[in-house]
Every structure is written in structure tokens, then in C-alpha cells.
Scaffold this motif. Sequence first.
Motif, mmCIF file in Angstrom:
data_model
loop_
_atom_site.group_PDB
_atom_site.id
_atom_site.type_symbol
_atom_site.label_atom_id
_atom_site.label_comp_id
_atom_site.label_asym_id
_atom_site.label_seq_id
_atom_site.Cartn_x
_atom_site.Cartn_y
_atom_site.Cartn_z
ATOM 1 N N MET A 127 0.819 -1.206 0.000
ATOM 2 C CA MET A 127 0.000 0.000 0.000
ATOM 3 C C MET A 127 0.856 1.262 0.000
ATOM 4 S SD MET A 127 -2.913 1.528 -0.038
ATOM 5 C CE MET A 127 -4.047 0.150 0.221
ATOM 6 N N ILE A 128 0.557 2.160 -0.922
ATOM 7 C CA ILE A 128 1.178 3.475 -0.986
ATOM 8 C C ILE A 128 0.086 4.528 -0.878
ATOM 9 C CG2 ILE A 128 2.458 5.109 -2.442
ATOM 10 C CD1 ILE A 128 3.861 2.763 -3.746
ATOM 11 N N HIS A 129 0.250 5.468 0.032
ATOM 12 C CA HIS A 129 -0.656 6.601 0.133
ATOM 13 C C HIS A 129 -0.069 7.782 -0.629
ATOM 14 C CE1 HIS A 129 -2.661 5.011 4.073
ATOM 15 N NE2 HIS A 129 -3.083 4.387 2.991
ATOM 16 N N LEU A 130 -0.910 8.499 -1.341
ATOM 17 C CA LEU A 130 -0.484 9.608 -2.191
ATOM 18 C C LEU A 130 -1.154 10.910 -1.758
ATOM 19 C CD1 LEU A 130 -1.070 7.745 -5.569
ATOM 20 C CD2 LEU A 130 1.148 8.071 -4.475
ATOM 21 N N GLU A 131 -0.443 12.003 -1.918
ATOM 22 C CA GLU A 131 -1.016 13.321 -1.679
ATOM 23 C C GLU A 131 -0.564 14.251 -2.799
ATOM 24 O OE1 GLU A 131 -1.000 16.920 1.655
ATOM 25 O OE2 GLU A 131 -0.341 14.891 2.218
ATOM 26 N N TYR A 132 -1.529 14.775 -3.541
ATOM 27 C CA TYR A 132 -1.244 15.656 -4.661
ATOM 28 C C TYR A 132 -1.477 17.110 -4.264
ATOM 29 C CZ TYR A 132 -1.801 11.309 -7.311
ATOM 30 O OH TYR A 132 -1.686 10.033 -7.781
ATOM 31 N N SER A 133 -0.657 17.969 -4.785
ATOM 32 C CA SER A 133 -0.855 19.410 -4.589
ATOM 33 C C SER A 133 -0.631 20.098 -5.931
ATOM 34 C CB SER A 133 0.105 19.971 -3.533
ATOM 35 O OG SER A 133 1.458 19.723 -3.886
ATOM 36 N N PRO A 134 -1.477 21.085 -6.266
ATOM 37 C CA PRO A 134 -1.379 21.727 -7.597
ATOM 38 C C PRO A 134 -0.103 22.539 -7.764
ATOM 39 C CG PRO A 134 -2.968 22.855 -6.203
ATOM 40 C CD PRO A 134 -2.573 21.619 -5.456
ATOM 41 N N LYS A 135 0.387 22.585 -8.995
ATOM 42 C CA LYS A 135 1.522 23.435 -9.361
ATOM 43 C C LYS A 135 1.018 24.518 -10.303
ATOM 44 C CE LYS A 135 5.400 21.442 -10.562
ATOM 45 N NZ LYS A 135 6.352 20.531 -11.239
ATOM 46 N N ASN A 136 1.576 25.668 -10.170
ATOM 47 C CA ASN A 136 1.162 26.784 -11.013
ATOM 48 C C ASN A 136 1.903 26.732 -12.349
ATOM 49 O OD1 ASN A 136 -0.108 29.142 -11.821
ATOM 50 N ND2 ASN A 136 1.418 30.467 -10.852
ATOM 51 N N GLU A 137 1.599 25.676 -13.116
ATOM 52 C CA GLU A 137 2.241 25.480 -14.413
ATOM 53 C C GLU A 137 1.208 25.016 -15.420
ATOM 54 O OE1 GLU A 137 5.515 22.795 -14.285
ATOM 55 O OE2 GLU A 137 6.505 23.787 -12.599
ATOM 56 N N ASN A 138 1.342 25.465 -16.630
ATOM 57 C CA ASN A 138 0.479 24.988 -17.702
ATOM 58 C C ASN A 138 0.926 23.609 -18.147
ATOM 59 O OD1 ASN A 138 -1.001 27.407 -17.774
ATOM 60 N ND2 ASN A 138 0.508 28.351 -19.154
#
Length: 342
Positions: free
Chosen positions: A141-152
Motif C-alpha cells: 500500500m502506498i498513500h499519495l497526496e497531490y498538490s497543484p503546481k502553477n504550471e500549464n
Amino acid sequence: MSGTFFELDTSFTFGDDGFFLDPFGQPCVLMGVVEFSKFCHQLDASFESPLGRKLIFAATDAEERILSYYPSVQFGRWFGKRKAKKRLQKRALEMGWGEFGEASISGPAHDGLTVGFSLAHYEHMSKQRANVEWNQVSADMIHLEYSPKNENITPAPTPPHFPWFGSKDRGSSLRQLDVELDWRSSSFFNGDERSFFLPTHVFWYLFASIVGRPLSEDISTQFSLEIEDSIQHRNTFRAAILAAKKAFEVNERPVYIQSASDWEGHFADRLSKRGFGKVKVEQSIIDTDSSIFSVHSPVAPVAIGLLIGMWQRAHGVIGEVKIEIASNDLSVSISPRRVDYA
């Protein structure tokens, strides 16, 4: 194929020329989980500084490039997103990477690799660049956390392709190989090895990211490896071959050779039936003082490393290896290491 895997998708192409295509029509190879982990560990150890997230980025770029072409995972502003998401979840399963959830991976084939693939899927669905942080709470099991980047979002650049990366050209054969895979829950086995399909573009992005990096002073091939002067970035080529040779050593399968024709079965099992192309015996040490092989592979460094491992196990000696570019193939000469008693 057998059972659930056959029900998941029948559109893999397993050509008897040793070139495989996944259901998205992209080239891929079949690798053992332990084998690939050993390959990455050895490749990392070959350089002065750790490779860090280069494998993750290689997986993300390769998968992003593939997703940008395939119609069934495209969607508009109002329609098709749900269907595309289901197709991506199915892709992770049929490729053997594990089960991709909203913020987790169950049964990952390889931690960094699957994190890279999942990041590509997330960015594709969200239409936004993101950073990913991950925590492997257990082997399954791998837990993931995404956060937005200010890139197109811009298309991943196509990696440079040096001749030793491998051939882009399939053979002319249209016949299909019978590849037996044993599906178990969310993974499958090739014989007794848990395995997965890996897009060849991952290797190309990974190799491109490490060309020019200084090798570790501690690196040792344990055998003489001479590479034609005209081949660019020979140190990277050398490191990739050594990593593949070390990866071969994790298995203990015997390699018995009594005549040159005996190689055909071994090459079929370890190379052609796993998507690593074809190897032709031009000359055998059984008949003369050296062996010469012609290698036509989509991932040439890995195929050559496996070939060297098989040759040394078959003949019980350390080899002296010479590699040259030969048209669309690579020529690999191997002879027993000379011993200087002076």
C-alpha cells in the motif's frame, strides 16, 4: 493468457519478432518485479550522485506521452471524464502495476515507478500539473497526496534517441506468441515471477536523464566491456548493461548449451517472449574462440545485459565483451577472459 487477465484485455500484441505492443498500441516489455528492482538499485549505485526522482519523472513523462495519443482516455468539459477514468484504472491493472485508487496504490509493482504512472494519470484527469508526496505504509500500500503546481500542461518532450537505446523498428512478422500469464488478484505472474508490463519509453526517458552523469569510482563490471568509440555516452550505456546483467543474476535458472542451436530456446524464454526483441547467433564459442550475437531489441542495453548474464552462466567463465553498432542492430562479441600469468 489465462483467467481474469484474458477478460481484462485481449488487445496486447505479442509478436514472434520479440516486439510487444500494449492495448494502447505502445511498445512494452515484460519484467519481473524483483528483476526490475535490482536493475534500478544497481543503476543508481553506478553513479556518483543518487538518481533521486528521475525514475518517477521518467514514468510520468512516458505515460503522459502515451495518454496524449490514445482516444479512449480523452474527454471534454462535460462528457467522457468518468469513462476515461475507468479506462485508466483498467490500464493500471492490465499492465500489472497495481490497483490505482483516488489517493493510493494497492499492490504496487514498484514504488517509484507506480507513483510516476499515477501522477501522470492524476494530471491527465485534472488537466493540471501537480506535485506528489507519497508514503509507502506497507509493501502492498502506498498513500499519495497531490498538490497543484502553477504550471500549464505542455506535452512531455520526446527524449533524444541514441542508437544504443534500442530499435524503434519492429520486424515484419505478424504471427503471435502464446504468452502464459497467471492472474492472481490485482497482479499476475510469468512462471514463478510476479511481473508487469513496462512501456519502453520509460527506459528511454530514464537513460536520457542520466547521460553525461559521472560514474561512481566504485563501479566495476567484473568483466571487460569494450564499446565502439563512435557510440555516444558510452558510460551511461555501460552502466545500463551492468544493471541489466546484475538483474539477471537474481534468478537461478540454469542455462545449458551444448550446441549453438540451444540458444534459441533460452533467448525465446528470457528475451523474445518478454518483448526484448530477437538475438541471432552469428558465431558460437563451441565452434570457435568467441561468440558473436546480433541483437535487435527495443531496449538494447537491457537485452545485452541479460545476454551477457546468460552467456557467463552457460559457459561458467567471465567474458570479455565488445559491442559495435551494426546497421539497425548491435553486434555483441564475447570471449573468455584472458588470464595473464606473467
